[in-house]
Design a protein around this motif. Structure first.
Motif, short mmCIF file in Angstrom:
data_model
loop_
_atom_site.label_atom_id
_atom_site.label_comp_id
_atom_site.label_asym_id
_atom_site.label_seq_id
_atom_site.Cartn_x
_atom_site.Cartn_y
_atom_site.Cartn_z
N VAL A 57 19.61 124.01 17.99
CA VAL A 57 19.70 123.17 16.79
C VAL A 57 18.87 123.75 15.63
N VAL A 58 17.58 123.98 15.86
CA VAL A 58 16.73 124.44 14.75
C VAL A 58 17.09 125.88 14.38
N MET A 107 6.65 121.62 7.53
CA MET A 107 7.78 122.02 8.35
C MET A 107 9.05 121.31 7.90
N ALA A 108 10.20 121.97 8.15
CA ALA A 108 11.49 121.32 7.92
C ALA A 108 11.66 120.15 8.88
N THR A 109 12.46 119.17 8.49
CA THR A 109 12.56 117.93 9.26
C THR A 109 13.00 118.18 10.70
N GLU A 110 14.04 119.00 10.90
CA GLU A 110 14.53 119.22 12.26
C GLU A 110 13.50 119.97 13.11
N ALA A 162 15.87 117.52 26.05
CA ALA A 162 16.27 117.32 24.65
C ALA A 162 15.52 118.30 23.74
N GLY A 163 14.23 118.49 23.99
CA GLY A 163 13.44 119.38 23.16
C GLY A 163 13.87 120.84 23.29
N LEU A 164 14.16 121.26 24.51
CA LEU A 164 14.60 122.65 24.71
C LEU A 164 15.98 122.88 24.10
N ILE A 209 10.85 117.28 14.04
CA ILE A 209 11.34 116.37 15.09
C ILE A 209 11.34 117.06 16.45
N THR A 210 11.79 118.31 16.48
CA THR A 210 11.81 119.06 17.74
C THR A 210 10.40 119.22 18.30
N LEU A 211 9.46 119.54 17.42
CA LEU A 211 8.08 119.70 17.87
C LEU A 211 7.54 118.38 18.43
N MET A 212 7.82 117.27 17.76
CA MET A 212 7.32 115.98 18.22
C MET A 212 7.94 115.59 19.56
N ILE A 213 9.21 115.92 19.76
CA ILE A 213 9.86 115.63 21.05
C ILE A 213 9.14 116.38 22.18
N MET A 214 8.81 117.64 21.91
CA MET A 214 8.11 118.42 22.94
C MET A 214 6.69 117.91 23.17
N VAL A 215 6.06 117.46 22.11
CA VAL A 215 4.71 116.89 22.26
C VAL A 215 4.75 115.66 23.16
#
Length: 253
Positions: free
Chosen positions: A51-52, A204-207, A43-45, A210-216
């Motif tokens: 997406v971003v 950071m922008a919201t998307e 999902a993060g990739l 969110i992407t960064l948190m998913i990868m974390v």
């Protein structure tokens, strides 16, 4: 009437400090954490590449941040955990704590290398150089040496107790480097940019956030899964002559 009542022993998480109780529990948890890691990474990739949007200054080169930042965070967090377990071994002499510390070190070293490598790949197009002796970069490189020193020291000593004490002492001494890494961009005038995320806000922008948190979280799940695997292997190595382990291995066949 004397009613017969069955007494239930209170369940205590302390019982899982025993390798005998921890081994089967870890075996049950590994598939869940590894499954979550795979789902979150995919999902993060997907969000990273599809997406971003590109950054208005750095274009697409900034996307490496979604690997670099989680790896850098994990490199510091894992070292803190490793030092915590090393200290726990010194205080309580819990054998499983030493196994956890040793298992964390390998994953911590890998994430530190990834953080340095991806940082260099980002630095070349952004700063015009692969490497500078910046305070943040230098202290992160020192962290890699601490991990490698810890792993080498454990491997060099045959006696498990002596290896645990010697490597644990190194882990505790080296933990002072972690706050240096984190606060280096505030304490010194460095080339490395400051944090985009704090406990109070994010720039950071919201998307992107969110992407960064998913990868974390993906890196977290992966770390838990592989550390549990290594601890189970360590238990097999140290407890291979015990009857309970022979029974457990027999159940897994």
């Amino acid at each position: 009437m004397a009613a017969e009542q069955s007494e239930k022993k209170p369940t205590s998480w302390l019982k899982f400090s025993s390798p005998r109780n921890f081994y089967p529990l870890a075996g049950k948890m590994i598939p869940w954490f590894m499954g979550l890691a795979v789902v979150l990474v995919l999902a993060g990739l997907y969000m990273t590449f599809f997406v971003v949007p590109p950054d208005y200054q750095q274009g697409n080169s900034y996307r490496i941040m979604y690997i670099h930042v989680p790896a850098a965070w994990m490199s510091m967090l894992i070292y803190l955990l490793m030092a915590f377990y090393a200290g726990l071994y010194f205080v309580l002499n819990v054998k499983l704590a030493d196994m956890m510390a040793g298992s964390l070190a390998i994953t911590g070293a890998i994430f530190t290398f990834i953080a340095l490598w991806t940082g260099a790949m980002w630095g070349k197009p952004t700063w015009g150089t692969w490497w500078v002796w910046d305070a943040r970069l230098t202290s992160e490189l020192l962290l890699l040496f601490l991990y490698l020193g810890y792993i080498s020291l454990r491997a060099a000593i045959d006696d498990p107790n002596r290896a645990a004490k010697a490597s644990g002492l190194l882990a505790l001494v080296g933990v002072v480097n972690v706050p240096i890494i984190y606060f280096s961009v505030q304490w010194w005038n460095t080339l490395h940019q400051g944090a985009s995320i704090t406990t109070n806000k994010t720039s950071m922008a919201t998307e992107m956030f969110i992407t960064l948190m998913i990868m974390v979280f993906a890196f977290w799940m992966y770390t838990i899964a592989v550390v549990l695997m290594r601890v189970r292997n360590e238990i097999i190595e140290r407890e291979r002559d015990t009857n309970w382990l022979v029974e457990e291995l027999g159940k897994e066949k």
